[in-house]
Design an enzyme around this catalytic site. Structure first.
Site, PDB file in Angstrom:
ATOM      1  N   ASP A 144       2.428   5.996  -0.087  1.00  0.00           N
ATOM      2  CA  ASP A 144       2.795   5.507   1.245  1.00  0.00           C
ATOM      3  C   ASP A 144       4.080   6.169   1.765  1.00  0.00           C
ATOM      4  O   ASP A 144       4.981   6.466   1.000  1.00  0.00           O
ATOM      5  CB  ASP A 144       2.976   3.984   1.154  1.00  0.00           C
ATOM      6  CG  ASP A 144       2.786   3.287   2.482  1.00  0.00           C
ATOM      7  OD1 ASP A 144       2.418   3.953   3.465  1.00  0.00           O
ATOM      8  OD2 ASP A 144       2.998   2.060   2.530  1.00  0.00           O
TER       9      ASP A 144
ATOM     10  N   GLU B  29      -3.514   9.535   5.977  1.00  0.00           N
ATOM     11  CA  GLU B  29      -3.168   8.675   7.116  1.00  0.00           C
ATOM     12  C   GLU B  29      -1.921   9.261   7.749  1.00  0.00           C
ATOM     13  O   GLU B  29      -1.034   9.750   7.052  1.00  0.00           O
ATOM     14  CB  GLU B  29      -2.889   7.243   6.645  1.00  0.00           C
ATOM     15  CG  GLU B  29      -2.315   6.382   7.766  1.00  0.00           C
ATOM     16  CD  GLU B  29      -2.242   4.907   7.424  1.00  0.00           C
ATOM     17  OE1 GLU B  29      -3.248   4.370   6.921  1.00  0.00           O
ATOM     18  OE2 GLU B  29      -1.185   4.307   7.640  1.00  0.00           O
TER      19      GLU B  29
HETATM   20 ZN    ZN Z   1       4.701   1.447   7.183  1.00  0.00          ZN
END
Ligand code: ZN
Length: 487
Positions: free
Chosen positions: A162, A274
Site C-alpha cells: 500500500d 492501484e
Molecule cells: Zn490510503
C-alpha cells in the site's frame, strides 16, 4: 495423559499434554500432513509436519516435525500449498484487511466467510505503517499467511503493498511476493493548481515533464479541447482553463505512476496496480478523474482500481465527515467513469468505519469497488484488551494521550485530546466504551506506532492469551463493514 488427534493418512499422532490443535488448519497433500498447534494457551504457535518434512526446519517429536513460524518455513509451506500464495483478484468485489499487529487474519477470515461474495486482501500495509510497527513487507505477508492457514482458507486472496512512493518501495514488496501494488503519486500532485489563476496555470503546464509524458502542450489541447464526452449521462467537457488545471495538478503524478508501473512490469508478469491520490489535500473532480484515467491509459498503464480524493473527509477510524448528498452526487459520476474507461474498481481508502458511505458506494459501483481498512483492526484489539486486561489498556491510553499531538502530524484528523478522559477517570466497565467515542478512537488510532514500540510485547501477549475474544470482536466488526456491499 497424552492428548492426541486423528490426523489423516498418518493415523493417530500423539503430542504432549496441553498442546492445542487448530483444527481448521489440518491439511493433507501428497501423503504429507500439515497443521498448526501451540503448546499452551498464550504460547507461540508452531507448524507441525508429518510425512515428507525435508524442506522444513524444526525439531522432531516422534512422527512430527515441529517448526517455528519462521520466514523460511513460511516459504517452504507456500511452495507446498499453492493457495497460500497471494494472487490477482481482477475486478472482483474486494476488501483489504490491513493488520498492524499481525494477529487479526483469523478474525478477518471468519467475517469474510460469514458474509460471502467478497475477495479478500489479507495482507495490506504501507511502508509508513511498516516503519511504525517495525515489521517488514515479508513479515506482513507471512503473518497473514499463517492466519489464513490457521483458518483453512483456500480461496484466492491478495496482498496489497500500500502507498508505494518510490521504486525502492516497489522492489522491497516485489521481493516479498505481493500481488497488488498501490502507487501513491501524491507527492507529485500540485495542490496549488486547484485554485491558481489562469496565467499561473500556463507556466505550470509549460513546466510539466513533457518527455516523460510523451506529449506536448499542443497535443494535450488537441485531445481534450473542443470535444464533449458523454458517459451514462455524465458529460465531460474541458475549457482551456480547466484542462490546464487538471494537467498542472496531476501531470507529474501521472508521469510518476507510469514510471512505477513500468518498473513493476519489468519485474513481474502478473500483478495488479492501484493508483491512489486519496491522501492529497484537494478533491479530485469528475473531469480530473476522467483526465487521469485517459492519460494513464495513453501511457500504457493497466490498473485494476483507482482511488480519487473524494469530497468530504475520510478520517481514520470514524464515519464520513461531510455532506452525504454531495458525496453521492460526485461518487455516482466517478463510478460511471470507472465503468466507461476501465472497467476498474473505485477504491475507498481509510475505508474503516465509513458506515454511512457503504450503501452509496455499493449502489453506484455495482460491485466494482475495493474497500481498504487497516487501523480499525488495531482498535478492535484495544477493545478486546479493554475487556480482558484493563491495566494494560490504561497504560496504552496514557501513552496515547501523551503522544497524540506529535503522532498526528502526518494525518488529517479532527479529534481533540481535551475530549479524551485520563485513564484514572474511567471505571473498568466503561473502558471498552472509549472505543465508541470519536475523539478517543482517533487518539488511540493514530498513536499505534508509539504504543507498539513501547507496549507491543504486552499487547501481543494479552491478545494471544485470549485469541478467541479478539477474533470475535473482529468478526462482528468486519461483518458490519462487509454486509452493505453484498446486499
Ligand atoms: Zn490510503
Amino acid at each position: 495423559m497424552l492428548e492426541d488427534w486423528h490426523i489423516p493418512q498418518s493415523g493417530r499422532v500423539q503430542l504432549l499434554p496441553g498442546w492445542q490443535l487448530y483444527p481448521r488448519s489440518v491439511v493433507e497433500v501428497e501423503a504429507t500432513t500439515y497443521f498448526l498447534v501451540r503448546q499452551a494457551v498464550g504460547a507461540g504457535k508452531v507448524l507441525a509436519v508429518v510425512g515428507d518434512a525435508a524442506p522444513f526446519e524444526g525439531e522432531r517429536q516422534g512422527d512430527v516435525l515441529l517448526c517455528s513460524l519462521s520466514a523460511a518455513n513460511a516459504a517452504a509451506l507456500r511452495a507446498r500449498l499453492p493457495w497460500l500464495n497471494p494472487q490477482p483478484l481482477d475486478l472482483a468485489l474486494s476488501a483489504g484487511c490491513g493488520d498492524r499487529l499481525g494477529l487479526a487474519t483469523p478474525g478477518h477470515v471468519r467475517a469474510v466467510r460469514a458474509v460471502g461474495g467478497i475477495a479478500p486482501i489479507w495482507a495490506q500495509q504501507s511502508i509508513r505503517e511498516n516503519a511504525r510497527t517495525g515489521r517488514t513487507p515479508q513479515q506482513v505477508i507471512d503473518d497473514a499467511m499463517w492466519g489464513l492457514f490457521q483458518e483453512g482458507w483456500r480461496e484466492p486472496w491478495g496482498a496489497d503493498a500500500d502507498h508505494l512512493k518510490t521504486t525502492a518501495d516497489v522492489d522491497l514488496c516485489v521481493a516479498a511476493g505481493y500481488s497488488f501494488y498501490t502507487v501513491d503519486p501524491g507527492d507529485h500532485v500540485d495542490n496549488t493548481a486547484h485554485t491558481a489563476p489562469a496565467e499561473e496555470l500556463e507556466g505550470k503546464v509549460r513546466a510539466l515533464p513533457w518527455d516523460r509524458l510523451e506529449d506536448s502542450p499542443e497535443g494535450l489541447q488537441a485531445r481534450y479541447l473542443d470535444c464533449r464526452s458523454e458517459v451514462e449521462g455524465v458529460s465531460i467537457e474541458f475549457s482551456s482553463v480547466s484542462l490546464a488545471r487538471a494537467a498542472a495538478k496531476y501531470g507529474r503524478a501521472i508521469a510518476h505512476t507510469a514510471q512505477m508501473y513500468r518498473h513493476l512490469a519489468a519485474q513481474l508478469d502478473q500483478f495488479e496496480l492501484e493508483m491512489s491520490v486519496d491522501e492529497t489535500e484537494t478533491p479530485t473532480s469528475v473531469e480530473e478523474h476522467w483526465f487521469i484515467a485517459n492519460e494513464l491509459g495513453r501511457l500504457g498503464v493497466r490498473w485494476v482500481s483507482l482511488a480519487p480524493r473524494y469530497v468530504g473527509s475520510f478520517e481514520k477510524g470514524v464515519d464520513y465527515i461531510g455532506s452525504l448528498a454531495e458525496f453521492e452526487a460526485q461518487f455516482a459520476q466517478h463510478a460511471a467513469i470507472a465503468r466507461a474507461l476501465g472497467p476498474y474498481k473505485l477504491s475507498l481508502h481509510s475505508g474503516s468505519d465509513k458506515f454511512s458511505v457503504y450503501p452509496i458506494a455499493a449502489r453506484h459501483t455495482r460491485g466494482l469497488v475495493h474497500l481498504k481498512t487497516a487501523g480499525t483492526s488495531y482498535l478492535e484489539a484495544l477493545r478486546a484488551v479493554a475487556g480482558t486486561d484493563p491495566g494494560l489498556f490504561r497504560d496504552i491510553l496514557a501513552l496515547a494521550r501523551e503522544r497524540f499531538e506529535v503522532d498526528r502530524a502526518t494525518y488529517h484528523v479532527s479529534g481533540q485530546l481535551a475530549n479524551v478522559p485520563t485513564p484514572a477517570a474511567v471505571s473498568d466497565a466503561d473502558l471498552p466504551g472509549l472505543l465508541d467515542q470519536f475523539d478517543s478512537r482517533q487518539v488511540l488510532h493514530l498513536t499505534f506506532g508509539s504504543v507498539v514500540a513501547a507496549l507491543g510485547a504486552r499487547l501481543l501477549a494479552a491478545l494471544q492469551g485470549d485469541e478467541e475474544a479478539y477474533y470475535a470482536r473482529l468478526e462482528a466488526h468486519f461483518r458490519r463493514h462487509l454486509v452493505p456491499f453484498v446486499n
